[in-house]
Write a protein that holds these residues in place. Sequence first.
Motif, PDB file in Angstrom:
ATOM      1  N   GLU A 158     -11.005 -24.498   6.348  1.00 25.17           N
ATOM      2  CA  GLU A 158     -10.050 -25.149   5.453  1.00 25.17           C
ATOM      3  C   GLU A 158      -9.803 -24.347   4.176  1.00 25.17           C
ATOM      4  N   ASP A 159     -10.852 -23.799   3.571  1.00 25.18           N
ATOM      5  CA  ASP A 159     -10.680 -23.024   2.343  1.00 25.18           C
ATOM      6  C   ASP A 159      -9.815 -21.790   2.578  1.00 25.18           C
ATOM      7  N   VAL A 160      -9.976 -21.147   3.714  1.00 22.59           N
ATOM      8  CA  VAL A 160      -9.175 -19.968   4.034  1.00 22.59           C
ATOM      9  C   VAL A 160      -7.722 -20.382   4.283  1.00 22.59           C
ATOM     10  N   ALA A 161      -7.504 -21.482   4.992  1.00 23.38           N
ATOM     11  CA  ALA A 161      -6.145 -21.969   5.243  1.00 23.38           C
ATOM     12  C   ALA A 161      -5.427 -22.231   3.918  1.00 23.38           C
ATOM     13  N   ARG A 162      -6.085 -22.910   2.993  1.00 23.10           N
ATOM     14  CA  ARG A 162      -5.480 -23.202   1.688  1.00 23.10           C
ATOM     15  C   ARG A 162      -5.222 -21.909   0.905  1.00 23.10           C
ATOM     16  N   ALA A 163      -6.148 -20.963   0.982  1.00 23.41           N
ATOM     17  CA  ALA A 163      -5.990 -19.701   0.258  1.00 23.41           C
ATOM     18  C   ALA A 163      -4.820 -18.884   0.816  1.00 23.41           C
ATOM     19  N   LEU A 164      -4.641 -18.898   2.122  1.00 20.27           N
ATOM     20  CA  LEU A 164      -3.494 -18.205   2.718  1.00 20.27           C
ATOM     21  C   LEU A 164      -2.181 -18.813   2.238  1.00 20.27           C
ATOM     22  N   VAL A 165      -2.138 -20.139   2.190  1.00 21.94           N
ATOM     23  CA  VAL A 165      -0.930 -20.829   1.710  1.00 21.94           C
ATOM     24  C   VAL A 165      -0.687 -20.494   0.247  1.00 21.94           C
ATOM     25  N   ASP A 166      -1.743 -20.525  -0.563  1.00 25.79           N
ATOM     26  CA  ASP A 166      -1.594 -20.213  -1.982  1.00 25.79           C
ATOM     27  C   ASP A 166      -1.187 -18.757  -2.201  1.00 25.79           C
ATOM     28  N   ALA A 167      -1.647 -17.853  -1.352  1.00 29.79           N
ATOM     29  CA  ALA A 167      -1.255 -16.445  -1.469  1.00 29.79           C
ATOM     30  C   ALA A 167       0.225 -16.268  -1.149  1.00 29.79           C
ATOM     31  N   ALA A 168       0.726 -17.030  -0.170  1.00 27.89           N
ATOM     32  CA  ALA A 168       2.131 -16.906   0.237  1.00 27.89           C
ATOM     33  C   ALA A 168       3.076 -17.633  -0.708  1.00 27.89           C
ATOM     34  N   ALA A 169       2.666 -18.806  -1.171  1.00 33.21           N
ATOM     35  CA  ALA A 169       3.477 -19.628  -2.079  1.00 33.21           C
ATOM     36  C   ALA A 169       2.551 -20.106  -3.198  1.00 33.21           C
ATOM     37  N   PRO A 170       2.312 -19.242  -4.196  1.00 29.63           N
ATOM     38  CA  PRO A 170       1.330 -19.551  -5.236  1.00 29.63           C
ATOM     39  C   PRO A 170       1.604 -20.875  -5.955  1.00 29.63           C
ATOM     40  N   VAL A 171       0.536 -21.605  -6.200  1.00 33.55           N
ATOM     41  CA  VAL A 171       0.615 -22.902  -6.861  1.00 33.55           C
ATOM     42  C   VAL A 171       1.358 -22.787  -8.189  1.00 33.55           C
ATOM     43  N   GLU A 172       1.105 -21.727  -8.938  1.00 30.16           N
ATOM     44  CA  GLU A 172       1.676 -21.584 -10.275  1.00 30.16           C
ATOM     45  C   GLU A 172       3.186 -21.373 -10.263  1.00 30.16           C
ATOM     46  N   THR A 173       3.742 -20.852  -9.175  1.00 28.98           N
ATOM     47  CA  THR A 173       5.166 -20.505  -9.188  1.00 28.98           C
ATOM     48  C   THR A 173       6.005 -21.212  -8.136  1.00 28.98           C
ATOM     49  N   SER A 174       5.387 -21.767  -7.118  1.00 29.86           N
ATOM     50  CA  SER A 174       6.170 -22.351  -6.029  1.00 29.86           C
ATOM     51  C   SER A 174       6.438 -23.834  -6.246  1.00 29.86           C
ATOM     52  N   ASN A 175       7.390 -24.344  -5.502  1.00 29.24           N
ATOM     53  CA  ASN A 175       7.681 -25.772  -5.487  1.00 29.24           C
ATOM     54  C   ASN A 175       6.714 -26.426  -4.509  1.00 29.24           C
ATOM     55  N   PRO A 176       6.068 -27.522  -4.892  1.00 28.23           N
ATOM     56  CA  PRO A 176       5.140 -28.187  -3.971  1.00 28.23           C
ATOM     57  C   PRO A 176       5.883 -28.924  -2.862  1.00 28.23           C
ATOM     58  N   THR A 177       5.235 -29.020  -1.713  1.00 31.27           N
ATOM     59  CA  THR A 177       5.814 -29.765  -0.599  1.00 31.27           C
ATOM     60  C   THR A 177       4.718 -30.465   0.184  1.00 31.27           C
ATOM     61  N   SER A 178       5.098 -31.528   0.846  1.00 34.12           N
ATOM     62  CA  SER A 178       4.180 -32.235   1.755  1.00 34.12           C
ATOM     63  C   SER A 178       4.916 -32.578   3.037  1.00 34.12           C
ATOM     64  N   GLN A 179       5.696 -31.628   3.498  1.00 23.92           N
ATOM     65  CA  GLN A 179       6.419 -31.791   4.760  1.00 23.92           C
ATOM     66  C   GLN A 179       5.984 -30.691   5.698  1.00 23.92           C
ATOM     67  N   PRO A 180       5.742 -30.989   6.956  1.00 23.75           N
ATOM     68  CA  PRO A 180       5.784 -32.304   7.574  1.00 23.75           C
ATOM     69  C   PRO A 180       4.649 -33.196   7.056  1.00 23.75           C
ATOM     70  N   ARG A 199       3.449 -17.175  10.774  1.00 22.67           N
ATOM     71  CA  ARG A 199       2.013 -16.900  10.854  1.00 22.67           C
ATOM     72  C   ARG A 199       1.272 -18.225  10.982  1.00 22.67           C
ATOM     73  N   VAL A 200       0.368 -18.293  11.947  1.00 21.16           N
ATOM     74  CA  VAL A 200      -0.443 -19.491  12.169  1.00 21.16           C
ATOM     75  C   VAL A 200      -1.904 -19.101  11.994  1.00 21.16           C
ATOM     76  N   TYR A 201      -2.609 -19.899  11.207  1.00 21.43           N
ATOM     77  CA  TYR A 201      -4.039 -19.689  11.021  1.00 21.43           C
ATOM     78  C   TYR A 201      -4.759 -20.961  11.448  1.00 21.43           C
ATOM     79  N   VAL A 202      -5.826 -20.805  12.216  1.00 24.99           N
ATOM     80  CA  VAL A 202      -6.690 -21.919  12.599  1.00 24.99           C
ATOM     81  C   VAL A 202      -8.113 -21.479  12.310  1.00 24.99           C
ATOM     82  N   GLY A 203      -8.796 -22.226  11.447  1.00 25.62           N
ATOM     83  CA  GLY A 203     -10.159 -21.845  11.088  1.00 25.62           C
ATOM     84  C   GLY A 203     -10.689 -22.694   9.959  1.00 25.62           C
TER      85      GLY A 203
END
Length: 182
Positions: A110-132, A104-108
């Motif tokens: 910034e707050d919505v992009a971050r919220a989509l990522v947090d919904a898919a891999a919640p901050v509280e339970t997921s491992n953080p990444t900065s790749q790429p 899934r690709v979202y372009v729009g």
Amino acid sequence: MRTSLVVIGAAVAAFVAGCSGGQSSEQPQTTMDRPTSESSEAVSELTLPPEPEPENEEPCPYLDTEFVAESNGQRVGSVKTSSEEPHPTCFFYRPDGDLQLTVRVYVGEEDVARALVDAAAPVETSNPTSQPTGWEGGYESGDDGAVYAVSKGGNAVIVTTNQPQSVKARIVTTEAITNLQI
């Protein structure tokens, strides 16, 4: 607005619950500036776009089918796309018709992009990444599959796979970002 978030949140929670049964061998690369529970409250006020649906049987415009087959470790029987613009969500199916990988690709915004990522891999339970490099988000994996979700500015890429190794989702995420040039 809250009703749509609850429905989306419930669907994501069900997927994540199925995916979080095991630990990944991947180690977090760095600590990131991801939303905290205080900022998550502000994010919950956002209206997220609806979950994409497979509508058209056609190749993914930004991922080669053979690349996906090799990266995910399964042959691809068919590919469908959503009708989202400018970049559709791509659904890759196994020869038996079961879904194996979704991009899934979202372009729009910034707050919505971050919220989509947090919904898919919640901050509280997921491992953080900065790749790429330059992208931030999280990943989770388990016996039922894995998710790798990252955002940069107003862009988000979320890959789910039926494979338990999140590294497969990360490889596909990186290729999609490279091909999309976002």
